[in-house]
Design a protein around this motif. Structure first.
Motif, PDB file in Angstrom:
ATOM      1  N   UNK A 199      -2.226 -10.465  -0.116  1.00 51.04           N
ATOM      2  CA  UNK A 199      -1.551  -9.351   0.563  1.00 51.04           C
ATOM      3  C   UNK A 199      -2.070  -8.010   0.053  1.00 51.04           C
ATOM      4  N   UNK A 200      -2.352  -7.914  -1.231  1.00 52.75           N
ATOM      5  CA  UNK A 200      -2.896  -6.674  -1.780  1.00 52.75           C
ATOM      6  C   UNK A 200      -4.311  -6.449  -1.262  1.00 52.75           C
ATOM      7  N   UNK A 201      -5.101  -7.494  -1.167  1.00 48.10           N
ATOM      8  CA  UNK A 201      -6.438  -7.351  -0.585  1.00 48.10           C
ATOM      9  C   UNK A 201      -6.327  -6.879   0.862  1.00 48.10           C
ATOM     10  N   UNK A 202      -5.399  -7.431   1.611  1.00 47.95           N
ATOM     11  CA  UNK A 202      -5.182  -6.996   2.996  1.00 47.95           C
ATOM     12  C   UNK A 202      -4.772  -5.521   3.031  1.00 47.95           C
ATOM     13  N   UNK A 203      -4.004  -5.077   2.050  1.00 49.22           N
ATOM     14  CA  UNK A 203      -3.596  -3.675   1.954  1.00 49.22           C
ATOM     15  C   UNK A 203      -4.812  -2.780   1.714  1.00 49.22           C
ATOM     16  N   UNK A 204      -5.719  -3.222   0.854  1.00 48.60           N
ATOM     17  CA  UNK A 204      -6.949  -2.460   0.589  1.00 48.60           C
ATOM     18  C   UNK A 204      -7.754  -2.306   1.889  1.00 48.60           C
ATOM     19  N   UNK A 205      -7.917  -3.408   2.617  1.00 49.91           N
ATOM     20  CA  UNK A 205      -8.685  -3.374   3.867  1.00 49.91           C
ATOM     21  C   UNK A 205      -7.977  -2.524   4.915  1.00 49.91           C
ATOM     22  N   UNK A 206      -6.665  -2.651   5.030  1.00 48.43           N
ATOM     23  CA  UNK A 206      -5.907  -1.841   5.983  1.00 48.43           C
ATOM     24  C   UNK A 206      -6.009  -0.354   5.642  1.00 48.43           C
ATOM     25  N   UNK A 207      -6.015  -0.040   4.366  1.00 48.93           N
ATOM     26  CA  UNK A 207      -6.167   1.356   3.940  1.00 48.93           C
ATOM     27  C   UNK A 207      -7.542   1.878   4.322  1.00 48.93           C
ATOM     28  N   UNK A 208      -8.577   1.068   4.127  1.00 49.77           N
ATOM     29  CA  UNK A 208      -9.928   1.465   4.530  1.00 49.77           C
ATOM     30  C   UNK A 208      -9.979   1.729   6.032  1.00 49.77           C
ATOM     31  N   UNK A 209      -9.330   0.882   6.803  1.00 50.77           N
ATOM     32  CA  UNK A 209      -9.288   1.063   8.260  1.00 50.77           C
ATOM     33  C   UNK A 209      -8.576   2.362   8.625  1.00 50.77           C
ATOM     34  N   UNK A 210      -7.438   2.619   7.998  1.00 47.97           N
ATOM     35  CA  UNK A 210      -6.690   3.852   8.236  1.00 47.97           C
ATOM     36  C   UNK A 210      -7.530   5.076   7.902  1.00 47.97           C
ATOM     37  N   UNK A 211      -8.167   5.064   6.748  1.00 48.35           N
ATOM     38  CA  UNK A 211      -8.961   6.210   6.322  1.00 48.35           C
ATOM     39  C   UNK A 211     -10.175   6.418   7.223  1.00 48.35           C
ATOM     40  N   UNK A 212     -10.751   5.322   7.715  1.00 47.66           N
ATOM     41  CA  UNK A 212     -11.871   5.442   8.655  1.00 47.66           C
ATOM     42  C   UNK A 212     -11.430   6.149   9.925  1.00 47.66           C
ATOM     43  N   UNK A 213     -10.227   5.850  10.385  1.00 49.30           N
ATOM     44  CA  UNK A 213      -9.734   6.528  11.598  1.00 49.30           C
ATOM     45  C   UNK A 213      -9.489   8.006  11.328  1.00 49.30           C
ATOM     46  N   UNK A 214      -9.121   8.352  10.109  1.00 46.44           N
ATOM     47  CA  UNK A 214      -8.840   9.747   9.759  1.00 46.44           C
ATOM     48  C   UNK A 214     -10.097  10.548   9.409  1.00 46.44           C
ATOM     49  N   UNK A 215     -11.121   9.877   8.856  1.00 44.42           N
ATOM     50  CA  UNK A 215     -12.268  10.600   8.299  1.00 44.42           C
ATOM     51  C   UNK A 215     -13.613  10.282   8.951  1.00 44.42           C
ATOM     52  N   UNK A 216     -13.687   9.197   9.739  1.00 45.33           N
ATOM     53  CA  UNK A 216     -15.011   8.766  10.212  1.00 45.33           C
ATOM     54  C   UNK A 216     -14.972   8.159  11.611  1.00 45.33           C
ATOM     55  N   UNK A 217     -14.182   8.711  12.494  1.00 39.17           N
ATOM     56  CA  UNK A 217     -14.119   8.217  13.874  1.00 39.17           C
ATOM     57  C   UNK A 217     -13.896   6.708  13.968  1.00 39.17           C
ATOM     58  N   UNK A 218     -13.212   6.138  12.987  1.00 38.02           N
ATOM     59  CA  UNK A 218     -12.874   4.724  13.010  1.00 38.02           C
ATOM     60  C   UNK A 218     -13.948   3.783  12.504  1.00 38.02           C
ATOM     61  N   UNK A 219     -15.115   4.304  12.206  1.00 43.13           N
ATOM     62  CA  UNK A 219     -16.209   3.454  11.733  1.00 43.13           C
ATOM     63  C   UNK A 219     -16.191   3.376  10.218  1.00 43.13           C
ATOM     64  N   UNK A 220     -16.426   2.171   9.695  1.00 43.21           N
ATOM     65  CA  UNK A 220     -16.486   2.045   8.246  1.00 43.21           C
ATOM     66  C   UNK A 220     -17.237   0.791   7.834  1.00 43.21           C
ATOM     67  N   UNK A 221     -17.663   0.805   6.597  1.00 43.05           N
ATOM     68  CA  UNK A 221     -18.323  -0.330   5.978  1.00 43.05           C
ATOM     69  C   UNK A 221     -17.629  -0.536   4.637  1.00 43.05           C
ATOM     70  N   UNK A 222     -17.303  -1.790   4.341  1.00 44.51           N
ATOM     71  CA  UNK A 222     -16.694  -2.122   3.053  1.00 44.51           C
ATOM     72  C   UNK A 222     -17.739  -2.751   2.155  1.00 44.51           C
ATOM     73  N   UNK A 223     -17.781  -2.307   0.922  1.00 41.57           N
ATOM     74  CA  UNK A 223     -18.659  -2.885  -0.093  1.00 41.57           C
ATOM     75  C   UNK A 223     -17.791  -3.199  -1.289  1.00 41.57           C
ATOM     76  N   UNK A 224     -17.878  -4.413  -1.777  1.00 39.10           N
ATOM     77  CA  UNK A 224     -17.125  -4.824  -2.961  1.00 39.10           C
ATOM     78  C   UNK A 224     -18.104  -5.020  -4.095  1.00 39.10           C
ATOM     79  N   UNK A 225     -17.983  -4.228  -5.148  1.00 35.63           N
ATOM     80  CA  UNK A 225     -18.842  -4.360  -6.315  1.00 35.63           C
ATOM     81  C   UNK A 225     -18.153  -5.217  -7.358  1.00 35.63           C
ATOM     82  N   UNK A 226     -18.931  -6.022  -8.018  1.00 35.62           N
ATOM     83  CA  UNK A 226     -18.433  -6.851  -9.106  1.00 35.62           C
ATOM     84  C   UNK A 226     -19.332  -6.637 -10.311  1.00 35.62           C
TER      85      UNK A 226
END
Length: 91
Positions: free
Chosen positions: A63-90
């Motif tokens: 659920x927390x991972x889903x929250x991270x992804x949902x936040x990225x989606x929200x921020x993309x709509x606010x800052x980048x016309x809805x487009x985004x790329x997720x990168x997970x560094x380990x």
């Protein structure tokens, strides 16, 4: 009790290091990267230090991972016309 030093991100979350925070909830924080690799480069992190990487997060708290992804989606709509790329560094 752990004797390791807090990570850079833990120190940002604790407000020990300043950051340009663009979004925050009880569980997630997002801020601008200090060395952006794209016109819009935001870091979206869970606030808990419990998980070392995204694989542990997915196994331990999907659920927390889903929250991270949902936040990225929200921020993309606010800052980048809805487009985004997720990168997970380990590591």
């Amino acid at each position: 009790m752990s004797t390791t030093e807090p990570t850079l991100f833990e120190r940002i979350i604790a407000r020990e290091i300043p950051a340009d925070i663009v979004h925050e909830t009880d569980t997630v924080i997002a801020f601008r990267d200090i060395a952006p690799k794209a016109p819009v480069h935001l870091l979206v992190l869970p606030k808990t230090p419990r998980y070392r990487d995204v694989a542990e997060l997915a196994a331990g708290d999907p659920a927390l991972l889903a929250d991270v992804v949902a936040t990225a989606h929200l921020l993309a709509s606010e800052h980048a016309d809805g487009q985004f790329r997720l990168v997970f560094n380990t590591g």
